[in-house]
Design a protein around this motif. Structure first.
Motif, PDB file in Angstrom:
ATOM      1  N   ALA A  85      16.075  42.364  89.367  1.00  0.00           N
ATOM      2  CA  ALA A  85      14.566  42.362  89.048  1.00  0.00           C
ATOM      3  C   ALA A  85      14.093  43.436  87.964  1.00  0.00           C
ATOM      4  O   ALA A  85      13.486  43.320  86.912  1.00  0.00           O
ATOM      5  CB  ALA A  85      13.462  42.401  90.178  1.00  0.00           C
TER       6      ALA A  85
ATOM      7  N   ASP B 145       4.919  46.089  84.861  1.00  0.00           N
ATOM      8  CA  ASP B 145       5.909  45.722  85.832  1.00  0.00           C
ATOM      9  C   ASP B 145       6.985  46.547  85.950  1.00  0.00           C
ATOM     10  O   ASP B 145       7.730  46.493  87.318  1.00  0.00           O
ATOM     11  CB  ASP B 145       6.500  44.320  85.040  1.00  0.00           C
ATOM     12  CG  ASP B 145       5.266  43.134  85.192  1.00  0.00           C
ATOM     13  OD1 ASP B 145       4.266  43.365  85.993  1.00  0.00           O
ATOM     14  OD2 ASP B 145       5.549  42.286  84.396  1.00  0.00           O
TER      15      ASP B 145
ATOM     16  N   ALA C 178       8.584  47.615  89.745  1.00  0.00           N
ATOM     17  CA  ALA C 178      10.022  47.336  90.119  1.00  0.00           C
ATOM     18  C   ALA C 178      10.659  48.606  90.663  1.00  0.00           C
ATOM     19  O   ALA C 178      11.584  48.734  91.448  1.00  0.00           O
ATOM     20  CB  ALA C 178      10.700  46.725  88.790  1.00  0.00           C
TER      21      ALA C 178
ATOM     22  N   ASP D 291      10.502  34.262  81.017  1.00  0.00           N
ATOM     23  CA  ASP D 291      10.448  35.283  82.045  1.00  0.00           C
ATOM     24  C   ASP D 291      10.149  34.618  83.580  1.00  0.00           C
ATOM     25  O   ASP D 291      10.878  35.048  84.609  1.00  0.00           O
ATOM     26  CB  ASP D 291       9.372  36.238  81.920  1.00  0.00           C
ATOM     27  CG  ASP D 291       9.477  37.191  80.657  1.00  0.00           C
ATOM     28  OD1 ASP D 291      10.544  37.148  80.155  1.00  0.00           O
ATOM     29  OD2 ASP D 291       8.412  37.706  80.328  1.00  0.00           O
ATOM     30  N   GLN D 292       9.336  33.663  83.616  1.00  0.00           N
ATOM     31  CA  GLN D 292       9.101  32.947  84.801  1.00  0.00           C
ATOM     32  C   GLN D 292      10.335  32.169  85.444  1.00  0.00           C
ATOM     33  O   GLN D 292      10.728  32.361  86.441  1.00  0.00           O
ATOM     34  CB  GLN D 292       7.986  31.956  84.865  1.00  0.00           C
ATOM     35  CG  GLN D 292       7.630  31.325  85.946  1.00  0.00           C
ATOM     36  CD  GLN D 292       7.323  32.238  87.260  1.00  0.00           C
ATOM     37  OE1 GLN D 292       6.515  33.151  86.722  1.00  0.00           O
ATOM     38  NE2 GLN D 292       8.008  31.841  88.269  1.00  0.00           N
TER      39      GLN D 292
ATOM     40  N   ARG E 172      13.433  33.010  84.536  1.00  0.00           N
ATOM     41  CA  ARG E 172      14.293  33.882  84.958  1.00  0.00           C
ATOM     42  C   ARG E 172      13.955  34.673  86.575  1.00  0.00           C
ATOM     43  O   ARG E 172      14.879  34.630  87.567  1.00  0.00           O
ATOM     44  CB  ARG E 172      14.302  35.071  84.067  1.00  0.00           C
ATOM     45  CG  ARG E 172      14.880  35.233  82.801  1.00  0.00           C
ATOM     46  CD  ARG E 172      14.780  36.179  81.893  1.00  0.00           C
ATOM     47  NE  ARG E 172      15.354  35.999  80.611  1.00  0.00           N
ATOM     48  CZ  ARG E 172      15.096  36.993  79.512  1.00  0.00           C
ATOM     49  NH1 ARG E 172      14.522  38.105  79.889  1.00  0.00           N
ATOM     50  NH2 ARG E 172      15.813  36.858  78.260  1.00  0.00           N
ATOM     51  N   ARG E 173      12.561  34.872  86.819  1.00  0.00           N
ATOM     52  CA  ARG E 173      12.250  35.268  88.239  1.00  0.00           C
ATOM     53  C   ARG E 173      12.302  34.005  89.200  1.00  0.00           C
ATOM     54  O   ARG E 173      12.942  34.194  90.279  1.00  0.00           O
ATOM     55  CB  ARG E 173      10.665  35.663  87.928  1.00  0.00           C
ATOM     56  CG  ARG E 173      10.399  36.642  87.378  1.00  0.00           C
ATOM     57  CD  ARG E 173       9.050  37.046  87.260  1.00  0.00           C
ATOM     58  NE  ARG E 173       8.802  38.562  86.513  1.00  0.00           N
ATOM     59  CZ  ARG E 173       8.154  38.525  85.667  1.00  0.00           C
ATOM     60  NH1 ARG E 173       8.011  37.443  84.972  1.00  0.00           N
ATOM     61  NH2 ARG E 173       7.893  39.567  84.897  1.00  0.00           N
ATOM     62  N   SER E 174      12.178  32.823  88.681  1.00  0.00           N
ATOM     63  CA  SER E 174      12.648  31.728  89.714  1.00  0.00           C
ATOM     64  C   SER E 174      14.076  31.749  89.923  1.00  0.00           C
ATOM     65  O   SER E 174      14.372  31.526  90.998  1.00  0.00           O
ATOM     66  CB  SER E 174      12.343  30.504  89.139  1.00  0.00           C
ATOM     67  OG  SER E 174      10.659  30.482  88.935  1.00  0.00           O
TER      68      SER E 174
ATOM     69  N   SER F 113      14.882  34.474  92.318  1.00  0.00           N
ATOM     70  CA  SER F 113      14.138  34.312  93.704  1.00  0.00           C
ATOM     71  C   SER F 113      15.005  33.223  94.538  1.00  0.00           C
ATOM     72  O   SER F 113      15.192  33.341  95.642  1.00  0.00           O
ATOM     73  CB  SER F 113      12.783  33.618  93.342  1.00  0.00           C
ATOM     74  OG  SER F 113      11.869  34.624  92.773  1.00  0.00           O
TER      75      SER F 113
END
Length: 517
Positions: A199, A244, A248, A457-458, A460-462, A465
């Motif tokens: 992350a 952010d 992190a 970005d979202q 990538r985060r998803s 996760s």
């Protein structure tokens, strides 16, 4: 630039940090090494390892009730009367003295019988003109007492040993459960740290992109191609990415502490400067077994259910002993003693050996409370406790079957999420590239690029996760169905080496604490 961006995206998604990319720059802690250290040094597990040893000693304590017991005693006394009791007595007051010694051995048998073998010698003197002065008396005797109702026969008398053994087995299964918990917690903490680093790398990638866009917009503003609003939006996005990144970095530190805590090998009373580097998040996931097999293995290997089965056995033994207490004491007793008497100790013992005299007895003794109210109440309690333990076993099996189903569905959902988020990530990458190109040609405002970047970005985060949650679900599922040992290369036979108390002298954390001022 877009090609390099895609490479950086893939690299960040699976936690490959810049430091790790440099060969030989850092030492990477493998998952196997983390699990080995946790099994050896986790303080909670070290504490739990004392219980089985104590439980085994409880078995020895119960067995010792049937050991031989030696006894002995010596005594001396003197007596002088306050006045003569007869006119025939001498003018001096009657005086006497005695000494005695006794030794023997007791033995309790599984039938409830107790046997005593003893010998006794006594010496008495007096001024009453007795035939022997001093007068020695000796005896050798054997006595027996056998309960016929309460506390009678092997089933009842060996019950405490059986209960202690069942408790010892319970303690071993409880330790096994603790071992499995430590393994799954360590594995999850390990991948949590890998996720935290991935992350952070993802945010660093976004930060680098935001920096490049800001510089590009400043140049475009200088050329009069964009308004100050686009520059302000770029600066705002860069600031958000910096915030952010701070979060992190804290997440990595927290994840390192959690892993260190489970591994039990680092003191938290000192400042820790060394970072913990772990393997990157895996790309491929293990196949998911069929649900029916997972549930069946869960019910067959669950340590909590096995512990409860032993708890049921303990309650059955308690019921047996409670029922025994409702019986009256009816004991058969008897004994035989050979007697000897002379004016010296050796001859008196020889006389007892040759049975100059004897004394024997046999009889029955009964004793019981008027109503047995307390004993009957205890039987009712034992019956209810046994029923409750049996219901608890069914509840545990139902709970474990449900946990297996939930964990299986979590893994199944995670695998599907990885597939779906992978597709979404590729689409968002293409969308961002297109918006970036259109912005460069002046066809769309900067906000369109910014929105495409945030969508990327979202995505990538998803994706991250989905990967970490699937890894957690796989670890949890392997804990539920008991496969976590085999999956990590362990066996219960190998775990026997850590079933006893730990060698505290070799524990690095305890030694570290002892050396502190």
């Amino acid at each position: 630039m877009f090609t390099s961006l895609n490479k950086l995206t893939v690299c960040c998604l699976f936690g490959a940090s810049v430091l790790l990319a440099e060969e030989g720059a850092v030492d990477v802690l493998t998952l196997q090494e983390a699990l080995d250290e946790a099994l050896a040094y986790n303080l909670g597990l070290v504490s739990s390892r004392y219980s089985p040893a104590n439980a085994q000693d409880d078995v020895i304590i119960q067995e010792s009730a049937f050991d031989f017991e030696l006894f002995g005693s010596v005594s001396t006394s003197e007596r002088q009367s306050a006045a003569s009791s007869s006119s025939l007595d001498s003018t001096s007051l009657p005086e006497s003295a005695s000494r005695s010694a006794r030794a023997g051995v007791d033995k309790l048998f599984s039938t409830g019988a107790s046997i005593t073998l003893d010998t006794n010698i006594s010496r008495s003197t007096s001024n009453n003109n007795s035939v022997r002065n001093p007068d020695y008396g000796s005896d050798f005797g054997l006595s027996l007492r056998q309960p016929l109702l309460k506390d009678a026969w092997s089933e009842v008398n060996l019950a405490p040993i059986a209960r202690a053994r069942a408790n010892a087995q319970q303690s071993e299964y409880a330790l096994r459960s603790d071992i499995l918990d430590v393994l799954v917690d360590t594995e999850i903490a390990y991948w949590n740290l890998s996720f935290a680093r991935a992350a952070r790398e993802l945010i660093q990638s976004n930060l680098k992109l935001a920096t490049n866009l800001l510089e590009e917009n400043k140049e475009r503003q200088r050329l009069g191609l964009v308004t100050p609003l686009e520059v302000l939006q770029s600066e705002t996005e860069l600031t958000n990415q910096e915030e952010d990144l701070i979060e992190a970095e804290r997440g990595i530190a927290d994840a390192e502490d959690a892993l260190r805590r489970l591994m039990g090998s680092t003191s938290f009373t000192r400042t820790i400067n060394d970072s913990v580097f772990v393997e990157v998040l895996p790309v491929a996931m293990p196949p998911l077994r069929e649900l029916d097999k997972v549930v069946a293995d869960t019910l067959a290997t669950d340590t909590d259910a096995k512990t409860q089965e032993l708890a049921i056995e303990v309650q059955r033994i308690n019921r047996l002993l409670a029922r025994d207490d409702t019986r009256p004491d009816l004991d058969l007793f008897g004994g035989l003693t050979y007697l000897g008497r002379d004016n010296n100790g050796v001859d008196s013992h020889l006389g007892a050996y040759h049975a100059d005299g004897y004394n024997w007895n046999v009889g029955l003794e009964v004793r019981f409370p008027w109503s047995f109210r307390d004993a009957r109440a205890r039987v009712r309690q034992a019956e209810r406790n046994l029923e409750r333990a049996e219901v608890r076993l069914y509840d545990i099996k139902q709970e474990k079957a449900l946990a297996a189903r939930n964990a299986w569905r979590a893994v199944q959902s995670g695998l599907l999420r990885i597939e779906v988020t992978g597709k979404a990530l590729r689409l968002n990458e293409q969308s961002f590239e297109q918006e970036r190109a259109r912005y460069g040609e002046g066809l769309v405002p900067y906000r369109s690029v910014l929105e495409a970047q945030r969508d990327l970005d979202q995505a990538r985060r998803s994706r991250l996760s989905a990967v970490i949650e699937t890894l957690r679900a796989i670890a949890s599922l392997s804990r539920v169905d008991g496969s976590i040992l085999e999956r990590n290369g362990f066996t219960w036979d190998a775990m026997d080496s850590i079933s006893g108390p730990a060698d505290l002298d070799s524990h690095p954390l305890l030694n570290d604490l002892e050396t502190q001022p």
